[in-house]
Write a protein that holds these residues in place. Structure first.
Motif, PDB file in Angstrom:
ATOM      1  N   LEU A  95       0.827  -1.207   0.000  1.00  0.00           N
ATOM      2  CA  LEU A  95       0.000   0.000   0.000  1.00  0.00           C
ATOM      3  C   LEU A  95       0.864   1.262   0.000  1.00  0.00           C
ATOM      4  CD1 LEU A  95      -2.905  -1.087   2.335  1.00  0.00           C
ATOM      5  CD2 LEU A  95      -3.065  -0.472  -0.065  1.00  0.00           C
ATOM      6  N   LEU A  96       1.980   1.235   0.731  1.00  0.00           N
ATOM      7  CA  LEU A  96       2.888   2.394   0.698  1.00  0.00           C
ATOM      8  C   LEU A  96       3.441   2.624  -0.707  1.00  0.00           C
ATOM      9  CD1 LEU A  96       4.822   1.976   4.060  1.00  0.00           C
ATOM     10  CD2 LEU A  96       3.494   3.981   3.352  1.00  0.00           C
ATOM     11  N   VAL A  97       3.780   1.548  -1.391  1.00  0.00           N
ATOM     12  CA  VAL A  97       4.278   1.686  -2.772  1.00  0.00           C
ATOM     13  C   VAL A  97       3.200   2.308  -3.648  1.00  0.00           C
ATOM     14  CG1 VAL A  97       4.984   0.385  -4.821  1.00  0.00           C
ATOM     15  CG2 VAL A  97       5.986  -0.156  -2.601  1.00  0.00           C
ATOM     16  N   SER A  98       1.963   1.876  -3.494  1.00  0.00           N
ATOM     17  CA  SER A  98       0.892   2.444  -4.322  1.00  0.00           C
ATOM     18  C   SER A  98       0.662   3.913  -3.989  1.00  0.00           C
ATOM     19  CB  SER A  98      -0.408   1.650  -4.148  1.00  0.00           C
ATOM     20  OG  SER A  98      -1.016   1.930  -2.915  1.00  0.00           O
ATOM     21  N   LEU A  99       0.963   4.313  -2.756  1.00  0.00           N
ATOM     22  CA  LEU A  99       0.765   5.710  -2.359  1.00  0.00           C
ATOM     23  C   LEU A  99       1.850   6.635  -2.914  1.00  0.00           C
ATOM     24  CD1 LEU A  99      -0.441   5.111   1.283  1.00  0.00           C
ATOM     25  CD2 LEU A  99      -1.767   6.184  -0.553  1.00  0.00           C
ATOM     26  N   VAL A 100       2.908   6.082  -3.459  1.00  0.00           N
ATOM     27  CA  VAL A 100       3.938   6.896  -4.108  1.00  0.00           C
ATOM     28  C   VAL A 100       3.339   7.583  -5.329  1.00  0.00           C
ATOM     29  CG1 VAL A 100       6.092   6.763  -5.449  1.00  0.00           C
ATOM     30  CG2 VAL A 100       5.882   5.540  -3.275  1.00  0.00           C
ATOM     31  N   TYR A 101       2.454   6.881  -6.029  1.00  0.00           N
ATOM     32  CA  TYR A 101       1.870   7.408  -7.261  1.00  0.00           C
ATOM     33  C   TYR A 101       0.728   8.379  -7.006  1.00  0.00           C
ATOM     34  CZ  TYR A 101       4.637   3.587  -9.032  1.00  0.00           C
ATOM     35  OH  TYR A 101       5.685   2.757  -9.302  1.00  0.00           O
ATOM     36  N   LYS A 102       0.055   8.206  -5.895  1.00  0.00           N
ATOM     37  CA  LYS A 102      -1.060   9.087  -5.545  1.00  0.00           C
ATOM     38  C   LYS A 102      -0.988   9.360  -4.043  1.00  0.00           C
ATOM     39  CE  LYS A 102      -5.715   9.575  -7.243  1.00  0.00           C
ATOM     40  NZ  LYS A 102      -6.912   8.917  -7.713  1.00  0.00           N
ATOM     41  N   ASN A 143      -1.205  10.446  -0.253  1.00  0.00           N
ATOM     42  CA  ASN A 143      -2.231  10.862   0.692  1.00  0.00           C
ATOM     43  C   ASN A 143      -1.557  10.801   2.063  1.00  0.00           C
ATOM     44  OD1 ASN A 143      -4.224  10.791   2.679  1.00  0.00           O
ATOM     45  ND2 ASN A 143      -5.710   9.823   1.335  1.00  0.00           N
ATOM     46  N   PRO A 144      -1.233  11.940   2.655  1.00  0.00           N
ATOM     47  CA  PRO A 144      -0.453  11.944   3.897  1.00  0.00           C
ATOM     48  C   PRO A 144      -1.048  11.081   5.022  1.00  0.00           C
ATOM     49  CG  PRO A 144      -0.579  14.156   3.009  1.00  0.00           C
ATOM     50  CD  PRO A 144      -1.493  13.303   2.181  1.00  0.00           C
ATOM     51  N   ALA A 145      -2.338  11.117   5.186  1.00  0.00           N
ATOM     52  CA  ALA A 145      -2.955  10.319   6.255  1.00  0.00           C
ATOM     53  C   ALA A 145      -2.789   8.818   5.989  1.00  0.00           C
ATOM     54  CB  ALA A 145      -4.431  10.670   6.392  1.00  0.00           C
ATOM     55  N   SER A 146      -2.969   8.414   4.755  1.00  0.00           N
ATOM     56  CA  SER A 146      -2.806   7.004   4.409  1.00  0.00           C
ATOM     57  C   SER A 146      -1.357   6.561   4.526  1.00  0.00           C
ATOM     58  CB  SER A 146      -3.317   6.740   2.988  1.00  0.00           C
ATOM     59  OG  SER A 146      -4.703   6.947   2.928  1.00  0.00           O
ATOM     60  N   ILE A 147      -0.440   7.430   4.141  1.00  0.00           N
ATOM     61  CA  ILE A 147       0.982   7.108   4.273  1.00  0.00           C
ATOM     62  C   ILE A 147       1.328   6.912   5.747  1.00  0.00           C
ATOM     63  CG2 ILE A 147       3.324   8.053   4.020  1.00  0.00           C
ATOM     64  CD1 ILE A 147       2.293   9.338   1.375  1.00  0.00           C
ATOM     65  N   LEU A 148       0.839   7.786   6.598  1.00  0.00           N
ATOM     66  CA  LEU A 148       1.106   7.676   8.030  1.00  0.00           C
ATOM     67  C   LEU A 148       0.551   6.371   8.602  1.00  0.00           C
ATOM     68  CD1 LEU A 148       2.119   8.803  10.725  1.00  0.00           C
ATOM     69  CD2 LEU A 148      -0.091   9.975  10.941  1.00  0.00           C
ATOM     70  N   ILE A 149      -0.680   6.042   8.277  1.00  0.00           N
ATOM     71  CA  ILE A 149      -1.274   4.832   8.847  1.00  0.00           C
ATOM     72  C   ILE A 149      -0.578   3.572   8.325  1.00  0.00           C
ATOM     73  CG2 ILE A 149      -3.191   4.420   7.238  1.00  0.00           C
ATOM     74  CD1 ILE A 149      -4.701   4.074  10.157  1.00  0.00           C
ATOM     75  N   GLU A 150      -0.185   3.559   7.069  1.00  0.00           N
ATOM     76  CA  GLU A 150       0.512   2.385   6.538  1.00  0.00           C
ATOM     77  C   GLU A 150       1.918   2.261   7.122  1.00  0.00           C
ATOM     78  OE1 GLU A 150      -1.007  -0.011   5.190  1.00  0.00           O
ATOM     79  OE2 GLU A 150      -2.820   1.185   5.043  1.00  0.00           O
ATOM     80  N   PHE A 151       2.583   3.390   7.345  1.00  0.00           N
ATOM     81  CA  PHE A 151       3.884   3.347   8.001  1.00  0.00           C
ATOM     82  C   PHE A 151       3.727   2.787   9.421  1.00  0.00           C
ATOM     83  CE2 PHE A 151       7.082   5.248  10.782  1.00  0.00           C
ATOM     84  CZ  PHE A 151       8.241   4.763  10.184  1.00  0.00           C
ATOM     85  N   CYS A 152       2.725   3.253  10.140  1.00  0.00           N
ATOM     86  CA  CYS A 152       2.468   2.736  11.496  1.00  0.00           C
ATOM     87  C   CYS A 152       2.102   1.254  11.451  1.00  0.00           C
ATOM     88  CB  CYS A 152       1.354   3.539  12.177  1.00  0.00           C
ATOM     89  SG  CYS A 152       1.844   5.227  12.555  1.00  0.00           S
TER      90      CYS A 152
END
Length: 86
Positions: free
Chosen positions: A39-46, A48-57
């Motif tokens: 999911l973090l890889v997919s967030l590179v293309y689009k 979303n700071p909140a989604s990046i934070l939750i996936e990192f956590c």
């Protein structure tokens, strides 16, 4: 990759809720961690700071769970070895 990550995380959650997960089972945190990375890889293309934070956590918690599971597994092996040698 986003759909694959979601599928892995949902599978791991379903597994936990329906079958339970032993505290020494390393597969559950690994599946969750892989899902978070996808999911973090997919967030590179689009982004979303909140989604990046939750996936990192989610990934960080998966690492903690993996370490805990491996420690519990080693502890159980030592206890079994001590019980059979007594």
């Amino acid at each position: 990759m986003g759909i694959s990550g979601v599928a892995l995380i949902l599978f791991a959650y379903f597994w936990q809720q329906t079958r339970g997960v032993r505290d020494d089972d390393w597969r559950h945190p690994v599946i969750n961690g892989i899902g978070a990375v996808l999911l973090l890889v997919s967030l590179v293309y689009k982004p979303n700071p909140a989604s990046i934070l939750i996936e990192f956590c989610w990934f960080a918690i998966s690492i903690i769970g993996l370490v805990r599971a491996l420690r519990n597994r080693q502890r159980a092996k030592r206890a079994k070895a001590a019980a059979t040698s007594s």
